[in-house]
Enzyme design. Structure first.
Site, PDB file in Angstrom:
ATOM      1  N   SER A  54       0.878  -1.407  -0.071  1.00 59.72           N
ATOM      2  CA  SER A  54      -0.008   0.219   0.101  1.00 59.72           C
ATOM      3  C   SER A  54       0.844   1.231  -0.032  1.00 59.72           C
ATOM      4  O   SER A  54       0.540   2.196  -0.774  1.00 59.72           O
ATOM      5  CB  SER A  54      -0.909   0.136   1.270  1.00 59.72           C
ATOM      6  OG  SER A  54      -1.872  -0.996   1.261  1.00 59.72           O
ATOM      7  N   ARG A  58       1.317   4.314  -2.943  1.00 57.65           N
ATOM      8  CA  ARG A  58       1.296   5.669  -2.699  1.00 57.65           C
ATOM      9  C   ARG A  58       2.545   6.644  -3.008  1.00 57.65           C
ATOM     10  O   ARG A  58       2.508   7.786  -3.203  1.00 57.65           O
ATOM     11  CB  ARG A  58       0.654   5.836  -1.243  1.00 57.65           C
ATOM     12  CG  ARG A  58      -0.690   5.502  -1.122  1.00 57.65           C
ATOM     13  CD  ARG A  58      -1.177   4.915   0.176  1.00 57.65           C
ATOM     14  NE  ARG A  58      -2.592   4.875   0.157  1.00 57.65           N
ATOM     15  CZ  ARG A  58      -3.173   3.402   0.017  1.00 57.65           C
ATOM     16  NH1 ARG A  58      -2.442   2.581  -0.465  1.00 57.65           N
ATOM     17  NH2 ARG A  58      -4.313   3.339   0.200  1.00 57.65           N
ATOM     18  N   ASP A 344      -6.635  -8.157   5.156  1.00 54.28           N
ATOM     19  CA  ASP A 344      -5.773  -8.888   3.924  1.00 54.28           C
ATOM     20  C   ASP A 344      -5.450 -10.358   4.526  1.00 54.28           C
ATOM     21  O   ASP A 344      -4.782 -11.191   3.873  1.00 54.28           O
ATOM     22  CB  ASP A 344      -4.708  -8.128   3.228  1.00 54.28           C
ATOM     23  CG  ASP A 344      -5.182  -7.109   2.375  1.00 54.28           C
ATOM     24  OD1 ASP A 344      -6.283  -7.391   1.880  1.00 54.28           O
ATOM     25  OD2 ASP A 344      -4.296  -6.124   1.997  1.00 54.28           O
ATOM     26  N   LYS A 371     -12.444  -9.595  -3.455  1.00 55.01           N
ATOM     27  CA  LYS A 371     -11.063  -9.459  -3.509  1.00 55.01           C
ATOM     28  C   LYS A 371     -10.294  -9.971  -4.752  1.00 55.01           C
ATOM     29  O   LYS A 371     -11.299 -10.263  -5.620  1.00 55.01           O
ATOM     30  CB  LYS A 371     -10.101 -10.173  -2.127  1.00 55.01           C
ATOM     31  CG  LYS A 371     -10.745  -9.112  -0.996  1.00 55.01           C
ATOM     32  CD  LYS A 371      -9.970  -7.677  -1.070  1.00 55.01           C
ATOM     33  CE  LYS A 371     -10.298  -6.797   0.251  1.00 55.01           C
ATOM     34  NZ  LYS A 371      -9.882  -5.255  -0.192  1.00 55.01           N
TER      35      LYS A 371
END
Ligand code: S3P
Length: 457
Positions: A54, A58, A344, A371
């Site tokens: 993640s 970003r 997750d 997912k």
């Protein structure tokens, strides 16, 4: 009747033509690619955990929007992050690799250029959803595509708030990729999030950068907060409190040097392995200890796992070390408000629950059905193949343990987290386990099987 070998009519009404019986039967489908995992005595060691997925996405995106060069260390080198990298390059961003360092040459908020072809997001939901927010307010059009799994995942949840901001987005069957975006000036909104999704939240936050006013988000804002932290790191004017996130538009971002911490969702596989394989002891260094990602670690602690954590650095992302040793585990209940912090990790949590004493119940996890695969279905299918019993619920499952697992053939559905979760289950199974299409682990952890081999020695 059709002959079973050549599939043509057999007038003799027999299941094979006489001439076909003599011919060898050729399988039309090649044998599925698979990997065998055998039970181990114990696991010991300190595997290096790749960068957080993640945070890596970003870092590339904000680096691309900053005024100047951002240097990133320990960026995750995996298929998903490579999708974001390739899409940004197609939008005119220069990204270079120098040894272990990645340099993103940002040229400011309004520097992206129209891609000459469709933007392929591969298997990556984060790439597609975050880019929807990034591209909605540009002065050019874009088309986002994905692989067959991503093309089945819902995108309306992102398009809808972006519509309120004035975006012009068309989805296949009103919900799916390809995503056709006609770049359009955006306006700020006050929007109560109805789904606790960091991808939806982050898409709106990125779109908010291109609005003249301040966008305010309320409602279910308590998903992973990497975007909030990284906006702040890059000098964006963002205010967050328990109930609201406010992002001021049209501001310039400062380039930053940053190091991506290890991914706690990847570390979770080794934490689980140490917790369920008797005699194991594993140390995991430089892992993100961001509280919004620690649901699995907290769940293992509640179950009685032997875990020590040590904070090494406080920010902008808290990072530290985790040591975990085998211990007997007790069952756990996980409710909907805890789900975002371990979303997750639910496949690997299911494996851990099979070894805990008592009945574990995981609820409020219906999001798992959309997912990379239908993860609730994949967990049930593969645990049953290993001889385990579970009650599959519409929003989760119930598992009573401890249960013995048998080696089996695992259908990964090309989902990295299903492949890794059942590779860990294989370590305590009776007999060998075959993981089908095992290389899907490259989505988040290309060296998973090497690390498993090293820990097993
Ligand atoms: C992610 C958010 C989560 C998570 C995904 C990565 C992100 O999805 O499941 O693997 O980087 O924002 P949702 O926020 O949609 O639940």
């Amino acid at each position: 009747m059709l002959c079973r070998t050549c599939q043509e009519t057999n007038k003799a009404e027999q299941i094979f033509h006489n001439h076909c019986i003599a011919e060898p039967v050729v399988l039309k489908e090649p044998m599925a690619d698979s990997r065998e995992i055998r039970p181990v005595k114990h696991l010991k060691g300190s595997p290096k955990i790749p960068g957080d997925k993640s945070i890596s996405h970003r870092a590339l995106i904000l680096g691309a929007l900053a005024n100047g060069k951002t240097e990133i260390l320990h960026l995750l080198d995996s298929a998903d992050v490579n999708s974001t990298w390739a899409c940004l390059e197609a939008l005119g961003v220069s990204i270079k690799k120098h040894g272990h360092k990645i340099w993103v040459q940002g040229q400011g908020l309004n520097s992206l250029q129209q891609a000459t072809s469709q933007l392929d997001c591969g298997n990556s939901g984060t790439t597609m959803r975050l880019l929807m927010g990034l591209l909605a307010g540009q002065n050019f059009d874009s088309v986002l595509t994905g692989d067959s799994s991503l093309s089945k995942r819902p995108m309306k949840r992102v398009a809808e708030p972006l519509f309120f901001m004035g975006a012009d987005i068309k989805l296949k069957d009103d919900n799916f990729a390809p995503v056709r975006i006609k770049g359009h000036p955006l306006k700020a909104i006050n929007y109560p999030l109805e789904i606790a999704s960091a991808q939806v939240k982050s898409a709106i936050m990125l779109a908010a950068l291109f609005c003249p006013e301040t966008t305010k988000l309320s409602g279910l804002i308590h998903s992973r907060d990497h975007s909030e932290r990284m906006f702040e790191l890059f000098g964006a004017n963002i205010k967050t409190n328990q109930t609201e996130i406010a992002i001021t538009g049209n501001q310039s971002l400062m380039p930053r040097d940053l190091k991506v911490p290890g991914d706690p969702s990847t570390a979770a596989f080794w934490m689980a392995a140490a917790a369920i394989v008797p005699g194991s002891e594993i140390e995991l260094c430089d892992i993100s200890l961001n509280p919004t990602r620690l649901g699995f670690l907290r769940a293992l602690e509640k179950m009685g796992a032997h875990i020590e954590t040590e904070i090494a650095s406080a920010g902008p992302e808290p990072t530290g070390h985790i040591r975990i040793k085998y211990a007997e585990l007790q069952a756990i209940s996980v409710h909907s408000d805890e789900i975002p912090s371990l979303i997750d990790e639910i496949p690997i949590l299911a494996i851990v629950c099979t070894q805990a004493h008592g009945t574990s119940e995981i609820r409020g996890a219906e999001e798992l059905k959309v997912k990379e695969s239908d993860r609730l279905g994949a967990i049930a299918q593969n645990l049953q193949a290993m001889g385990a019993k579970l009650d599959l619920l519409p929003d989760g499952f119930r598992i009573t343990g401890p249960q013995k697992l048998n080696g089996a053939q695992i259908q990964t559905h090309d989902d990295h987290r299903i492949a890794m979760a059942f590779s860990i289950a294989a370590l305590i199974a009776k007999g060998p386990t075959q993981i089908l299409n095992p290389e899907c682990v490259s989505i988040s952890y290309p060296h998973f099987y090497n690390a498993l081999r090293d820990l097993s020695q």
